[in-house]
Write a protein that holds these residues in place. Structure first.
Motif, short mmCIF file in Angstrom:
data_model
loop_
_atom_site.label_atom_id
_atom_site.label_comp_id
_atom_site.label_asym_id
_atom_site.label_seq_id
_atom_site.Cartn_x
_atom_site.Cartn_y
_atom_site.Cartn_z
N PRO A 57 14.23 -7.32 0.28
CA PRO A 57 13.13 -8.10 0.84
C PRO A 57 13.61 -8.93 2.03
N VAL A 58 12.76 -9.15 3.00
CA VAL A 58 13.16 -9.91 4.19
C VAL A 58 13.24 -11.40 3.84
N ARG A 59 13.88 -12.17 4.71
CA ARG A 59 14.11 -13.59 4.43
C ARG A 59 12.91 -14.47 4.76
N THR A 60 12.02 -13.98 5.60
CA THR A 60 10.85 -14.78 5.95
C THR A 60 9.76 -14.62 4.89
N PRO A 61 8.80 -15.54 4.85
CA PRO A 61 7.74 -15.44 3.85
C PRO A 61 6.86 -14.20 4.02
N ARG A 62 6.74 -13.70 5.27
CA ARG A 62 5.82 -12.60 5.52
C ARG A 62 6.51 -11.47 6.27
N LEU A 63 5.96 -10.26 6.11
CA LEU A 63 6.52 -9.05 6.73
C LEU A 63 5.40 -8.21 7.31
N CYS A 64 5.61 -7.74 8.54
CA CYS A 64 4.69 -6.79 9.18
C CYS A 64 5.52 -5.65 9.74
N VAL A 65 5.14 -4.42 9.42
CA VAL A 65 5.91 -3.24 9.79
C VAL A 65 5.02 -2.24 10.52
N LEU A 66 5.57 -1.64 11.58
CA LEU A 66 4.94 -0.49 12.23
C LEU A 66 5.80 0.73 11.96
N ILE A 67 5.19 1.79 11.42
CA ILE A 67 5.88 3.05 11.15
C ILE A 67 5.16 4.15 11.92
N ASP A 68 5.82 4.73 12.91
CA ASP A 68 5.16 5.78 13.69
C ASP A 68 6.17 6.81 14.22
N PRO A 69 6.75 7.60 13.31
CA PRO A 69 7.66 8.66 13.75
C PRO A 69 6.91 9.74 14.52
N SER B 45 7.07 7.72 0.92
CA SER B 45 8.06 7.18 0.00
C SER B 45 8.54 5.80 0.44
N THR B 46 8.71 5.63 1.75
CA THR B 46 9.13 4.33 2.27
C THR B 46 8.06 3.28 2.01
N LEU B 47 6.80 3.64 2.22
CA LEU B 47 5.70 2.71 1.94
C LEU B 47 5.73 2.28 0.48
N ASP B 48 5.99 3.21 -0.41
CA ASP B 48 6.06 2.91 -1.83
C ASP B 48 7.15 1.89 -2.12
N GLN B 49 8.30 2.04 -1.46
CA GLN B 49 9.41 1.10 -1.68
C GLN B 49 9.09 -0.28 -1.11
N VAL B 50 8.38 -0.32 0.01
CA VAL B 50 7.96 -1.61 0.56
C VAL B 50 7.04 -2.32 -0.42
N VAL B 51 6.06 -1.60 -0.95
CA VAL B 51 5.10 -2.19 -1.88
C VAL B 51 5.80 -2.71 -3.13
N ARG B 52 6.78 -1.97 -3.62
CA ARG B 52 7.50 -2.38 -4.84
C ARG B 52 8.29 -3.67 -4.63
N GLN B 53 8.81 -3.87 -3.42
CA GLN B 53 9.67 -5.04 -3.18
C GLN B 53 8.94 -6.20 -2.52
N MET B 54 7.89 -5.91 -1.75
CA MET B 54 7.10 -6.97 -1.10
C MET B 54 5.65 -6.54 -1.10
N ARG B 55 4.97 -6.79 -2.20
CA ARG B 55 3.64 -6.21 -2.39
C ARG B 55 2.61 -6.77 -1.42
N HIS B 56 2.90 -7.93 -0.81
CA HIS B 56 1.95 -8.50 0.16
C HIS B 56 2.30 -8.13 1.60
#
Length: 282
Positions: free
Chosen positions: A155-167, A180-191
């Motif tokens: 999880p990141v150190r800041t209270p909030r996380l915003c990610v752009l994924i565009d391969p 799969s990456t989205l799933d891991q993000v949700v599991r570790q930082m659901r907000h």
């Protein structure tokens, strides 16, 4: 695979679709004071000169950002603010000569307590991330696989996380890897707030992404698709798709209005559709 360079397609209608959503999303997230980690998994360049050889050859911007820019005096609301931001990048505010990539859209909005991480594996594209507009102590540029790097940061150190994924999705496994990456993000930082771009191609490959997310039972996702042409008989890109995990309240309505206006600008065959995409449980 490292053959793809976005300069060939910079400023096309898919870029406008994606970056307008990115702009609106960051605009809303910056209304809260708490620190924000921004992560761009496939950064590309900070900006693209439209008359550069790579961009001018296909000239896709002429049917993407250019009609939006030419109609800027008629826009209101989100599209008006987006065009104003776009104008701030130009040497002559009245002439569209450069188109910004996603790193610029992130960096321009950052505050002192925010952090931006840019991943770019392509050596040529990575060199362009030395752009002066991105030269601040709060921006990290990493030559690394962006999906792996994102997971490593959680999880990141800041209270909030915003990610752009565009391969580029040149590698067929990218669709499953993104899900799969989205799933891991949700599991570790659901907000966490995540914006995913995907191409609409005649072969329907994007369905693999949607089906895999369904298997992971990921909810709170808003989907937007902007199509330029009827997909029948199309071999190339006929549309652009976006998924937004945990969008801020009423962002979907705001983007619906802007994307509907885009479709009107793009002609009679252009359409925008959206829905709240809630995967069904088996």
């Amino acid at each position: 695979m490292l053959s793809y360079q976005h300069a060939w397609h910079a400023g096309n209608f898919a870029d406008v679709h994606k970056h307008l959503a990115q702009f609106a999303l960051i605009e809303r997230l910056m209304q809260k004071n708490s620190a924000l980690s921004l992560i761009d998994t496939h950064a590309g360049r900070g900006h693209y000169p439209l008359e550069a050889v790579e961009t001018a050859r296909l000239g896709e911007y002429r049917e993407g950002v250019l009609p939006v820019w030419q109609a800027r005096d008629r826009h209101t609301g989100l599209l008006e603010r987006w065009c104003e931001a776009l104008g701030s990048l130009q040497d002559d505010p009245g002439t569209l000569a450069r188109y910004p990539g996603s790193p610029w859209w992130f960096a321009r909005a950052m505050r002192a307590n925010d952090r931006l991480t840019l991943y770019e594996l392509h050596p040529g594209e990575h060199r362009h991330l030395e752009d002066a507009a991105l030269d601040t102590p709060h921006v990290r540029r990493l030559k690394r696989d962006g999906l792996e790097g994102l997971v490593h940061q959680l999880p990141v150190r800041t209270p909030r996380l915003c990610v752009l994924i565009d391969p580029s999705y040149e590698v067929k496994d990218d669709y499953e890897a993104v899900a799969s990456t989205l799933d891991q993000v949700v599991r570790q930082m659901r907000h966490a707030v995540v914006l995913i771009w995907y191409p609409l191609l005649g072969d329907g490959r994007h369905q693999r992404l949607l089906d895999t997310i369904k298997r992971h039972e990921i909810a709170k996702v808003w989907r937007s698709e902007l199509t330029r042409h009827d997909p029948a008989g199309e071999r190339g890109l006929y549309g652009s798709g976006l998924l937004i995990l945990n969008p801020p309240w009423q962002l979907d309505t705001q983007l619906d209005d802007a994307f509907t206006e885009l479709a009107t600008l793009y002609g009679d065959q252009a359409r925008h559709t959206s829905d709240w995409w809630m995967p069904e449980r088996p």
